[in-house]
Design an enzyme around this catalytic site. Sequence first.
Site, PDB file in Angstrom:
ATOM      1  N   TYR A 158     -31.951 -19.640 -55.357  1.00 54.82           N
ATOM      2  CA  TYR A 158     -32.579 -20.677 -54.545  1.00 54.82           C
ATOM      3  C   TYR A 158     -34.107 -20.692 -54.574  1.00 54.82           C
ATOM      4  O   TYR A 158     -34.715 -21.737 -54.758  1.00 54.82           O
ATOM      5  CB  TYR A 158     -32.112 -20.524 -53.091  1.00 54.82           C
ATOM      6  CG  TYR A 158     -32.732 -21.516 -52.134  1.00 54.82           C
ATOM      7  CD1 TYR A 158     -32.212 -22.787 -51.992  1.00 54.82           C
ATOM      8  CD2 TYR A 158     -33.853 -21.179 -51.370  1.00 54.82           C
ATOM      9  CE1 TYR A 158     -32.788 -23.711 -51.118  1.00 54.82           C
ATOM     10  CE2 TYR A 158     -34.432 -22.088 -50.497  1.00 54.82           C
ATOM     11  CZ  TYR A 158     -33.892 -23.351 -50.380  1.00 54.82           C
ATOM     12  OH  TYR A 158     -34.467 -24.254 -49.525  1.00 54.82           O
TER      13      TYR A 158
ATOM     14  N   GLY B 158     -43.876 -21.005 -49.526  1.00 55.48           N
ATOM     15  CA  GLY B 158     -44.429 -20.927 -48.180  1.00 55.48           C
ATOM     16  C   GLY B 158     -45.240 -22.152 -47.868  1.00 55.48           C
ATOM     17  O   GLY B 158     -46.100 -22.546 -48.662  1.00 55.48           O
TER      18      GLY B 158
ATOM     19  N   CYS C 183     -43.028 -15.562 -49.178  1.00 53.12           N
ATOM     20  CA  CYS C 183     -44.405 -15.938 -49.479  1.00 53.12           C
ATOM     21  C   CYS C 183     -44.666 -15.961 -50.979  1.00 53.12           C
ATOM     22  O   CYS C 183     -43.827 -15.552 -51.778  1.00 53.12           O
ATOM     23  CB  CYS C 183     -45.376 -14.950 -48.823  1.00 53.12           C
ATOM     24  SG  CYS C 183     -45.130 -14.752 -47.053  1.00 53.12           S
TER      25      CYS C 183
ATOM     26  N   ASN D  48     -46.287 -10.128 -50.210  1.00 54.42           N
ATOM     27  CA  ASN D  48     -45.008 -10.833 -50.179  1.00 54.42           C
ATOM     28  C   ASN D  48     -43.926  -9.791 -49.977  1.00 54.42           C
ATOM     29  O   ASN D  48     -43.775  -8.892 -50.792  1.00 54.42           O
ATOM     30  CB  ASN D  48     -44.776 -11.591 -51.494  1.00 54.42           C
ATOM     31  CG  ASN D  48     -43.414 -12.263 -51.535  1.00 54.42           C
ATOM     32  OD1 ASN D  48     -42.827 -12.566 -50.502  1.00 54.42           O
ATOM     33  ND2 ASN D  48     -42.904 -12.488 -52.727  1.00 54.42           N
ATOM     34  N   GLY D  49     -43.171  -9.905 -48.879  1.00 50.62           N
ATOM     35  CA  GLY D  49     -42.111  -8.952 -48.626  1.00 50.62           C
ATOM     36  C   GLY D  49     -41.989  -8.618 -47.162  1.00 50.62           C
ATOM     37  O   GLY D  49     -42.548  -9.300 -46.294  1.00 50.62           O
TER      38      GLY D  49
END
Length: 474
Positions: free
Chosen positions: A254, A38, A12, A113-114
Amino acid sequence: MFNEVKSLNEECGVFGVWGAENANYLTYLGLHSLQHRGQEGAGIVTNDNGKLMSYRNLGLVSQVFSDQKNLYALTGNSAIGHVRYSTAGENKIENVQPLLFDFTDDQFALAHNGNLTNAITLKKELEQSGHIFKSSSDSEVLMHLIKKSNKSNLIDKIKESLNTIQGGFAYLLMTRDSLIIALDSNGFRPLSIGQLENGSYVVASETCALDAVNAKFVRDVLPGELITINDEGMKIDHWTTKTKLAFCSMEFVYFARADSNLLGINVHSARKRMGRNLAEEYPVEGDIVVGVPNSSLSAASGYAEAIKLPYEMGLIKNQYMGREFIQPTQELREKSVRQKLAAVKGVVKDKRVILVDDSIVRGTTCAYIVKMLRDAGAREVHLRIASPQFKFPCFFGIDIQKKSELIASHKSVEEMRKMFDADSLEFLSEEGLVDAIGLSKDRNLPDSGLDLSYFNGKYPTYLYDYADEVEKDS
């Protein structure tokens, strides 16, 4: 195995701003710059004189706010926003963030986020004590722990709660009078703070989002930090001092955008060094070097420079397609590859092509691209991967699915080469990746400062709810 991983892991992006006019629009711009993190849901919560207002929905940022009335209704000079990627079966509006909690005496908003590695256990315990969850996301666990805490003030409640959860997290919490930022003790996820010309603070998952709103970079959020931003300014505190940096190496490989800086290191430059190191480790005779758009282009240019061959645009990407890695099902990923890439016949025909890709996860994309190049007339296709073999799932916030879906976990390099119909196949070494990122040199760390568990299975922290499954699968 790892069924829960599919429903919990997510990649995210978060964005926040405090004390700025048009906070809603600034957050919209910031989220748009983080769209690559996301693509299934987006939302914004604003703070207008202590009243929190929310709008969130499924879809891209531009789709969620296609009706501008929904954006302009979010008045106020502070906001937090979120873009979300969920796995199959969990793409529900209840899980789209930021999550807004209305209590009788207060309001809180939360963006995360995580992935929490002990969320399953904590959720069961909280439900048994009467807590009711609004979503199936692990992100909500923190708010329930905060409300359960008997500490006398909010910051102490948050500290106690953060010391209860485990795993990877970058949290933004908005209250009526402050924006609170927290990063896990290993700093798995990226998070940066900037400042607008008027002095207002901005926080974002990547610096590309700071650039989008013309915010000047101030600092990275460091492991274990708890930072409060309000009308009085920014206060840096810690919820723990037991920290050890293990930054996600796949952010460099990436996920992050090439123009972002992570912990002071430019992503494009790091990827270019990955390509250079790959060329030094595994040179091969060829005519041209071709990169897979877009995240592999930097590594391909580094490879081409090192081997002194022309770097050519042998593949064209349809810029209006999403990322196949981020599609929720295998069927959609395969369709996405077919629609998003095309070989340039005039470039690759009768050429010995050195094809550089950033990583191999499931192998679907590589097999299709090699075939595409051969169909376009390429005489040879030599595949070079600018990261080590991806063999182990992630539990700290990236959707890597189960180990059985990671082709390198059950196929040798030679077996993969034959499956892809490539003339040769080689991967960058772990040492080459660590050297290319250069985090340990930049920060004078005793180790790499990176989470390399995707490649070697050495997880930097205990996996709690996932530990037994990993043991069974090893």
